[in-house]
Design a protein around this motif. Structure first.
Motif, PDB file in Angstrom:
ATOM      1  N   THR A 465      17.862   8.128  -0.946  1.00  9.71           N
ATOM      2  CA  THR A 465      17.054   9.023  -0.136  1.00  9.71           C
ATOM      3  C   THR A 465      16.639   8.325   1.147  1.00  9.71           C
ATOM      4  N   VAL A 466      16.991   8.933   2.269  1.00 10.30           N
ATOM      5  CA  VAL A 466      16.625   8.433   3.583  1.00 10.30           C
ATOM      6  C   VAL A 466      15.452   9.255   4.093  1.00 10.30           C
ATOM      7  N   CYS A 467      14.351   8.582   4.454  1.00  7.15           N
ATOM      8  CA  CYS A 467      13.161   9.250   4.982  1.00  7.15           C
ATOM      9  C   CYS A 467      13.047   8.917   6.466  1.00  7.15           C
ATOM     10  N   LEU A 468      13.019   9.939   7.301  1.00  3.89           N
ATOM     11  CA  LEU A 468      12.959   9.736   8.745  1.00  3.89           C
ATOM     12  C   LEU A 468      11.754  10.473   9.330  1.00  3.89           C
ATOM     13  N   PRO A 469      11.021   9.840  10.254  1.00  4.01           N
ATOM     14  CA  PRO A 469       9.892  10.527  10.881  1.00  4.01           C
ATOM     15  C   PRO A 469      10.381  11.671  11.766  1.00  4.01           C
ATOM     16  N   ILE A 470       9.713  12.812  11.678  1.00  2.28           N
ATOM     17  CA  ILE A 470      10.116  13.976  12.465  1.00  2.28           C
ATOM     18  C   ILE A 470       9.650  13.852  13.909  1.00  2.28           C
ATOM     19  N   GLU A 471       8.452  13.355  14.100  1.00  2.92           N
ATOM     20  CA  GLU A 471       7.926  13.190  15.447  1.00  2.92           C
ATOM     21  C   GLU A 471       8.086  11.739  15.884  1.00  2.92           C
ATOM     22  N   GLN A 472       8.379  11.540  17.160  1.00  2.91           N
ATOM     23  CA  GLN A 472       8.590  10.188  17.671  1.00  2.91           C
ATOM     24  C   GLN A 472       7.334   9.334  17.517  1.00  2.91           C
ATOM     25  N   GLU A 473       6.146   9.962  17.639  1.00  4.95           N
ATOM     26  CA  GLU A 473       4.913   9.204  17.497  1.00  4.95           C
ATOM     27  C   GLU A 473       4.780   8.633  16.098  1.00  4.95           C
ATOM     28  N   ALA A 474       5.325   9.382  15.117  1.00  7.69           N
ATOM     29  CA  ALA A 474       5.218   8.918  13.736  1.00  7.69           C
ATOM     30  C   ALA A 474       6.036   7.670  13.485  1.00  7.69           C
ATOM     31  N   ALA A 475       6.968   7.377  14.392  1.00  6.86           N
ATOM     32  CA  ALA A 475       7.816   6.200  14.204  1.00  6.86           C
ATOM     33  C   ALA A 475       7.041   4.909  14.328  1.00  6.86           C
ATOM     34  N   GLY A 476       5.815   4.967  14.836  1.00 10.29           N
ATOM     35  CA  GLY A 476       5.048   3.748  14.985  1.00 10.29           C
ATOM     36  C   GLY A 476       4.419   3.263  13.707  1.00 10.29           C
ATOM     37  N   SER A 477       4.441   4.098  12.657  1.00  6.46           N
ATOM     38  CA  SER A 477       3.819   3.684  11.411  1.00  6.46           C
ATOM     39  C   SER A 477       4.656   2.638  10.722  1.00  6.46           C
ATOM     40  N   GLU A 478       4.007   1.794   9.946  1.00  2.00           N
ATOM     41  CA  GLU A 478       4.731   0.730   9.261  1.00  2.00           C
ATOM     42  C   GLU A 478       5.522   1.296   8.097  1.00  2.00           C
ATOM     43  N   PRO A 479       6.726   0.814   7.848  1.00  2.00           N
ATOM     44  CA  PRO A 479       7.491   1.259   6.702  1.00  2.00           C
ATOM     45  C   PRO A 479       6.842   0.812   5.409  1.00  2.00           C
ATOM     46  N   SER A 480       7.226   1.508   4.353  1.00  2.00           N
ATOM     47  CA  SER A 480       6.688   1.163   3.037  1.00  2.00           C
ATOM     48  C   SER A 480       7.067  -0.251   2.653  1.00  2.00           C
ATOM     49  N   ARG A 481       6.117  -0.997   2.087  1.00  2.00           N
ATOM     50  CA  ARG A 481       6.390  -2.374   1.663  1.00  2.00           C
ATOM     51  C   ARG A 481       6.255  -2.496   0.157  1.00  2.00           C
ATOM     52  N   ASP A 482       6.526  -1.408  -0.545  1.00  2.00           N
ATOM     53  CA  ASP A 482       6.422  -1.454  -2.005  1.00  2.00           C
ATOM     54  C   ASP A 482       7.378  -2.481  -2.576  1.00  2.00           C
ATOM     55  N   THR A 483       6.970  -3.076  -3.674  1.00  2.00           N
ATOM     56  CA  THR A 483       7.859  -4.022  -4.356  1.00  2.00           C
ATOM     57  C   THR A 483       8.351  -3.430  -5.663  1.00  2.00           C
ATOM     58  N   GLU A 484       8.363  -2.104  -5.723  1.00  2.00           N
ATOM     59  CA  GLU A 484       8.774  -1.429  -6.943  1.00  2.00           C
ATOM     60  C   GLU A 484      10.275  -1.575  -7.154  1.00  2.00           C
ATOM     61  N   ALA A 485      10.631  -2.337  -8.146  1.00  2.00           N
ATOM     62  CA  ALA A 485      12.049  -2.600  -8.384  1.00  2.00           C
ATOM     63  C   ALA A 485      12.745  -1.383  -8.962  1.00  2.00           C
ATOM     64  N   GLU A 486      11.994  -0.534  -9.682  1.00  5.86           N
ATOM     65  CA  GLU A 486      12.645   0.591 -10.331  1.00  5.86           C
ATOM     66  C   GLU A 486      13.254   1.548  -9.317  1.00  5.86           C
ATOM     67  N   THR A 487      12.585   1.741  -8.184  1.00  4.36           N
ATOM     68  CA  THR A 487      13.103   2.673  -7.204  1.00  4.36           C
ATOM     69  C   THR A 487      14.090   2.020  -6.265  1.00  4.36           C
ATOM     70  N   GLY A 488      14.141   0.705  -6.281  1.00  9.51           N
ATOM     71  CA  GLY A 488      15.069   0.015  -5.404  1.00  9.51           C
ATOM     72  C   GLY A 488      14.549  -0.133  -3.990  1.00  9.51           C
ATOM     73  N   THR A 489      13.283   0.262  -3.727  1.00  6.03           N
ATOM     74  CA  THR A 489      12.734   0.098  -2.394  1.00  6.03           C
ATOM     75  C   THR A 489      12.659  -1.377  -2.064  1.00  6.03           C
ATOM     76  N   ARG A 490      13.141  -1.757  -0.893  1.00  2.62           N
ATOM     77  CA  ARG A 490      13.265  -3.157  -0.556  1.00  2.62           C
ATOM     78  C   ARG A 490      11.886  -3.803  -0.430  1.00  2.62           C
ATOM     79  N   THR A 491      11.748  -4.985  -0.982  1.00  4.35           N
ATOM     80  CA  THR A 491      10.472  -5.688  -0.926  1.00  4.35           C
ATOM     81  C   THR A 491      10.286  -6.329   0.424  1.00  4.35           C
ATOM     82  N   SER A 492       9.035  -6.793   0.675  1.00  2.00           N
ATOM     83  CA  SER A 492       8.764  -7.397   1.976  1.00  2.00           C
ATOM     84  C   SER A 492       9.557  -8.671   2.169  1.00  2.00           C
ATOM     85  N   THR A 493       9.792  -9.421   1.117  1.00  2.00           N
ATOM     86  CA  THR A 493      10.578 -10.653   1.250  1.00  2.00           C
ATOM     87  C   THR A 493      12.015 -10.328   1.598  1.00  2.00           C
TER      88      THR A 493
END
Length: 525
Positions: A465-493
């Protein structure tokens, strides 16, 4: 002008780069470094300038920019305290070009700890001699390896896309050539029949009648209802039998064209009454030539339109005539990618599109997103060697546009799921993959678009699943830094968040330095 100040040794120890240094080393840094404050929007340093300072973010937010083909492109944005950039390669001396490879801007009011490049180089060489040798080997070795791997990756991708596009173009081009050859034969026949008419076998009234029948046949051909194969075969038999009864030679050869134009026995009976039995066969052949000509021109038109669509898809995929950051229709990008990959999609794989047609266009880097779709779709196809279903789904969640690419393949094993975004990690056979596809995709989505890339997987159901900000201003928010291995979301390291520079230098895109906890002089600055 920036306001200058200094940090105490205890304040320096709060920065992750310096937390393990001795009191003497901290004193040395406190004496030689300074604090600079920059206002929101101010340029800290510019790409191409001599790299004279090493910067560490103390507070606020920053963004990194590169000039690509004349366009200013934001490549990273962060507010993490302790990230660093600037003269990060000063310890390499004159073996590399000591210039800033990007522009650093203060997004908000920001404070930086600033150390002169020569002082930074001295500290690295003197305090960490063994690490220096390792970093030099890593930097130059990684640069050489990446140059070879990236060039090979680009050539393979280009060869694959070129082969697919050539295959797709060949079908309509061959159809157009066949139709053109047949059209030439029909035009020759029409010239022959025209010569017979010119001999005076038809008077003016008869000629007008024939032209009227010709126009009526063309209208039928343009508006005729498409028949099934069985219906067409039955209709051809009926027309052929009727023509045989009228003594028309070669009825079996004329019937398919007449049926394709929607002309049935009642129409032929009316035509026979109109031109008379004496001229019916000649008139019928003239009309058949006309019908064949119309049908073949239609086939040529369809073939040329298909070629035009493929060229349009190639242009959409490459984005060669577009600025890097633009307002894009995500569905158009996905469709262009699927078209380019059509030759790679096996017959046993069914492609399902579930698009939310109400989604708005978004600001994005079209060519880079097409690279993401390509990597995810190719991986999905590789996971289904025996066939399955490839589903591309889009929807909206609050201020984010979601794109899901799902497959019914073997799935990703739970124990390797946390590693799939690591550079050079691959589950494919040796020589079949470089292990950079998901790493590059992650960097494009998270670092360049300030979105997120997630994965869930079980046998028969893997979803990226690719999540993209709809508004350009929203692009300034920090990406998720979850370390949840089950979802495969990349950790901060794994993401290399410890360094603002590590995400931008093409020579260190492997992210190996980021995995070392963010201490990444090899990443370049």
């Amino acid at each position: 002008m920036p306001v200058e100040d200094r940090l105490t040794p205890d304040e320096l120890r709060t920065l992750f780069l310096f937390e393990a240094l001795s009191p003497e080393q901290l004193d040395w840094l406190a004496e030689r470094g300074r604090v600079e404050r920059r206002e929101a929007g101010e340029v800290v340093y510019k790409e191409g300038e001599q790299a004279t300072c090493f910067f560490i973010l103390l507070s606020g937010a920053l963004s990194l920019h590169r000039v690509l083909h004349g366009d200013d492109v934001e490549v990273n944005r962060t507010d993490q305290r302790g990230v660093y950039s600037g003269a990060t390669r000063a310890y390499l001396g004159d073996r590399v070009d000591q210039k800033y490879p990007h522009t650093l801007r203060a997004v908000s009011d920001a404070e930086f700890y600033v150390l002169p490049a020569d002082e930074f180089a001295y500290a690295v060489r003197t305090w960490f001699p063994m690490a220096l040798h390792l970093l030099e080997g890593l930097f130059f070795g990684t640069r050489a390896a990446n140059a070879i791997v990236n060039e090979r990756e680009r050539l393979l991708a280009l060869a694959s896309l070129s082969a697919g596009l050539t295959h797709e173009l060949n079908n309509p081009a061959a159809a157009a050539l066949r139709a053109t050859a047949s059209l030439r034969e029909r035009v020759t026949g029409m010239r022959h029949k025209l010569a017979m008419i010119a001999d005076g076998r038809l008077d003016g009234a008869g000629l007008h009648t024939l032209v009227g029948l010709q126009d009526d046949a063309v209208r039928h051909a343009a508006t005729g209802v498409e028949l099934t194969a069985m219906q067409a075969a039955d209709a051809e038999d009926t027309v052929s039998d009727w023509l045989d009864d009228q003594g028309v030679a070669g009825a079996w050869d004329l019937a398919p064209s007449l049926v394709a134009a929607g002309l049935d026995v009642p129409w032929l009976e009316g035509a026979a009454r109109t031109v008379g039995a004496e001229h019916f066969e000649a008139a019928l052949r003239w009309i058949t030539y006309t019908i064949d000509t119309e049908l073949m021109m239609g086939e040529i038109d369809d073939s040329v339109e298909r070629i035009s669509e493929l060229v349009g898809a190639a242009r959409q995929y490459s984005q060669l005539d577009r600025t890097p950051l633009q307002i894009v229709d995500v569905h158009a990008l996905i469709d262009a990618t699927l078209t380019m990959l059509q030759a790679k999609i096996p017959e046993r794989v069914r492609v399902v599109r579930e698009y939310d047609k109400g989604l708005p266009s978004i600001p994005a880097y079209g060519a880079e997103l097409n690279q993401v779709w390509t990597n995810l779709i190719v991986n999905a196809l590789d996971a289904m060697p025996d066939g399955g279903t490839l589903t591309v789904r889009t929807w909206r969640e609050d201020a984010r546009l979601m794109v899901e690419i799902a497959d019914t393949g073997v799935g990703i094993a739970k124990d390797i799921r946390p590693r799939i975004f690591e550079p050079f990690f691959t589950t494919k056979q040796v020589g079949e993959g470089t292990g950079l596809g998901l790493d590059i995709s992650y960097r494009i989505v998270v670092n360049k678009h300030h979105g997120d890339l997630r994965v869930t997987s079980e046998p028969g159901d893997t979803r990226f699943t690719v999540c993209l900000p709809i508004e350009q201003e929203a692009a300034g928010s920090e990406p998720s830094r979850d370390t949840e291995a089950e979802t495969g979301t990349r950790t901060s390291t794994e993401a290399g968040t410890g360094t603002a520079a590590a995400e931008t230098d093409s020579e260190a895109r492997t992210g190996a330095a980021g995995a070392a906890g963010g201490v990444s002089p090899a990443a370049g600055g």
